[in-house]
Design an enzyme around this catalytic site. Structure first.
Site, PDB file in Angstrom:
ATOM      1  CE1 TYR A  49     -33.390  57.029  -9.499  1.00  0.00           C
ATOM      2  CE2 TYR A  49     -31.722  57.748 -10.926  1.00  0.00           C
ATOM      3  CZ  TYR A  49     -32.142  57.039  -9.675  1.00  0.00           C
ATOM      4  OH  TYR A  49     -31.339  57.104  -8.590  1.00  0.00           O
ATOM      5  CE  LYS A  58     -39.753  54.014  -6.335  1.00  0.00           C
ATOM      6  NZ  LYS A  58     -39.050  55.459  -5.409  1.00  0.00           N
ATOM      7  CG  ASP A  94     -37.387  50.413 -13.442  1.00  0.00           C
ATOM      8  OD1 ASP A  94     -36.610  51.362 -13.366  1.00  0.00           O
ATOM      9  OD2 ASP A  94     -37.964  49.854 -12.464  1.00  0.00           O
TER      10      ASP A  94
HETATM   11  P1  KE4 Z   1     -34.001  52.749  -5.588  1.00  0.00           P
HETATM   12  O1  KE4 Z   1     -32.548  52.293  -5.799  1.00  0.00           O
HETATM   13  O2  KE4 Z   1     -34.107  54.099  -5.254  1.00  0.00           O
HETATM   14  O3  KE4 Z   1     -34.630  51.784  -4.639  1.00  0.00           O
HETATM   15  O4  KE4 Z   1     -34.880  52.536  -7.168  1.00  0.00           O
HETATM   16  C1  KE4 Z   1     -34.233  53.062  -8.158  1.00  0.00           C
HETATM   17  C2  KE4 Z   1     -35.338  53.223  -9.029  1.00  0.00           C
HETATM   18  C3  KE4 Z   1     -35.463  52.508 -10.114  1.00  0.00           C
HETATM   19  N1  KE4 Z   1     -36.582  52.668 -10.963  1.00  0.00           N
HETATM   20  C4  KE4 Z   1     -37.330  53.568 -10.753  1.00  0.00           C
HETATM   21  C5  KE4 Z   1     -38.463  53.494 -11.962  1.00  0.00           C
HETATM   22  C6  KE4 Z   1     -37.307  54.323  -9.707  1.00  0.00           C
HETATM   23  O5  KE4 Z   1     -38.368  55.279  -9.623  1.00  0.00           O
HETATM   24  C7  KE4 Z   1     -36.568  54.443  -8.840  1.00  0.00           C
HETATM   25  C8  KE4 Z   1     -36.324  55.257  -7.535  1.00  0.00           C
HETATM   26  N2  KE4 Z   1     -37.060  56.404  -7.499  1.00  0.00           N
HETATM   27  C9  KE4 Z   1     -36.673  57.564  -7.092  1.00  0.00           C
HETATM   28  C10 KE4 Z   1     -37.959  58.586  -7.196  1.00  0.00           C
HETATM   29  N3  KE4 Z   1     -38.016  59.062  -8.506  1.00  0.00           N
HETATM   30  C11 KE4 Z   1     -36.344  57.151  -5.573  1.00  0.00           C
HETATM   31  C12 KE4 Z   1     -36.359  58.668  -4.695  1.00  0.00           C
HETATM   32  C13 KE4 Z   1     -34.852  58.800  -4.441  1.00  0.00           C
HETATM   33  O6  KE4 Z   1     -34.202  58.731  -5.291  1.00  0.00           O
HETATM   34  O7  KE4 Z   1     -34.446  59.125  -3.172  1.00  0.00           O
END
Ligand code: KE4
Length: 438
Positions: free
Chosen positions: A146, A269, A241
């Site tokens: 993701y 993060k 990523d």
């Molecule tokens: P954000 O847009 O949520 O800040 O980041 C997206 C993203 C991009 N790349 C990786 C590897 C990620 O894990 C994420 C976001 N991770 C999720 C948890 N698996 C955030 C939690 C959520 O979606 O509320």
């Protein structure tokens, strides 16, 4: 002991009236584990406290960012101090230069960095940049990984292994999804075949170098090196990523841990320390295409704002102190070894794994190397285990297909209490139903 969730339940019902699903991000709604998500009132150190007075040792840590623990005194003081000077100016500030240098000091692959406000913005921008730099449109991602919710990345595999992707959400146009190829993770032959078929059209590969979004899945030996070789041979970019793995796997990210030199890297993060920050960066010849230096447009009102920069800088400073990662890794290994000894005692085939300060536990017998093997996990057993741990005061990710996170605020006693609770929780979870063996 009764597990009172009366206030959380009332708040959840009220929130569902005015917020889609009652949450501002889907996974928080506990759809895959069931039950009512505790409404958290505050956090301190390794613990969070909900509105009903329940407290939890927190292994979610806001999905990774809170690697120092909640309300770290030095971070809090720095933020309060920064707030007194104003919260955002929409102008260049020295703090952004300081933060950029701090990020680059940790990752030698970075020659330039652009700050944004989320991981999604970072990956969306990196994809656009890769397409502009290579003048190609196709992107390769991996099934189960993701990268945020940009249209080009909400794409699932096509019907045939080498068919271009199809939308993974309503609202994503088929012609956008059709530029993304979703391949199995940890399979270099599939990547080589994709380049044989589409080589001249592939702008780049975006990969979670260590996967946290299908549960914790480690790259097979040689896999990341293979992605680096194949992209270089075909004039495509390798995009790491590291939104989750950055400063989580090691101070130098997964790229430092595995010794890979990606063309672009995306972050989020941890570098915000709990405030909204994302970033992308990489080689100068590529990054200089970004406006206003170059023609590739990307912008953001609050990008690089002083509060987020302050929080991120202080977080990186504390993580850079001697012994920080030795401590994080030691705590994580203590937890994983403890849980695995419990599984061994109970003659259960499940094993937790970790890398740096992230860990995962699949309820399946076999080794998990990709999405198909991740899907052999007994998600019902995971859900019962999750709920049994939550009731005992231990907050893990509310999905089998997520990772767990450690902080510097956790103690050996916290870990030992977690392991003791896990012994009871797994027994309780299994008594409800026999194990579903694949
Ligand atoms: P954000 O847009 O949520 O800040 O980041 C997206 C993203 C991009 N790349 C990786 C590897 C990620 O894990 C994420 C976001 N991770 C999720 C948890 N698996 C955030 C939690 C959520 O979606 O509320």
């Amino acid at each position: 002991m009764p597990f009172d969730q009366s206030k959380s339940s009332a708040l959840f019902a009220a929130s569902r009236e005015v917020i889609p699903g009652g949450v501002n991000s889907p996974v928080r709604a506990f759809r895959s584990v069931g039950g009512t998500p505790p409404f958290i009132a505050r956090g301190e150190g390794a613990r969070v406290y909900d509105v009903d007075g329940n407290s939890y040792i927190d292994y979610l840590l806001s999905w990774g960012p809170l690697i120092l623990g909640h309300a770290h005194p030095e971070v809090t003081e720095a933020l309060i101090d920064a707030t007194r000077r104003g919260t955002s100016f929409g102008t260049p500030t020295e703090l952004e230069l300081e933060m950029t240098r701090a990020v680059m000091n940790c990752l030698p692959s970075l020659e330039m960095v652009r700050m944004v406000n989320s991981g999604t913005e970072a990956t969306m921008s990196a994809i656009r940049l890769a397409r502009a730099y290579t003048r190609r449109n196709r992107i390769i991602k991996f099934i189960g990984c993701y990268h945020g919710h940009a249209d080009s990345l909400l794409v699932k595999a096509g019907s045939g292994a080498m068919d271009m992707g199809v939308p993974d959400s309503p609202g994503v146009p088929a012609n956008i999804a059709g530029n993304t190829l979703s391949l199995p993770y940890n399979n270099l032959d599939a990547v080589a075949e994709a380049f044989r078929l589409y080589g001249e059209e592939i702008a780049g590969i975006i990969v979670e170098p260590v996967v946290g979004n299908m549960g914790l899945v480690l790259p097979k030996p040689g896999y990341l090196e293979g992605l680096r070789r194949i992209t270089a041979e075909n004039g495509a970019l390798l995009i790491f990523d590291e939104v989750m793995t950055g400063w989580r796997v090691a101070l130098g990210g997964a790229q430092g841990y595995f010794g890979i030199d990606p063309d672009l890297t995306t972050f989020g993060k941890v570098i915000g320390g709990g405030l909204p920050v994302g970033a992308y960066g990489g080689k100068r010849k590529i990054m200089e295409l970004i406006a206003p230096a170059g023609p590739v447009y990307q912008a953001g009102t609050l990008s690089g704002n002083p509060l987020a920069m302050t929080c991120g800088l202080k977080t990186i400073e504390i993580l850079s102190r001697p012994g920080a990662y030795e401590r994080l890794n030691s705590l994580t290994e203590r937890l994983v070894n403890g849980v695995n000894s419990v599984m061994g005692e109970l003659d259960l085939p499940y094993r937790a794994r970790s890398i740096g300060a992230m860990f995962g536990l699949f309820f399946t017998e076999g080794e998990v190397v990709d999405y198909d093997t991740a899907c052999t996990a007994d998600t019902k057993l995971y859900s019962r285990y999750f709920q049994a741990m939550l009731r005992r005061g231990f907050y893990f990710a509310p999905s089998q297909f997520e990772a767990g996170f450690m902080s510097l605020a956790h103690t050996d006693a916290d870990i030992d209490a977690t392991v003791a609770a896990a012994r009871d929780a797994i027994r309780e979870a299994r008594e409800v139903a026999p194990i579903a063996r694949p």
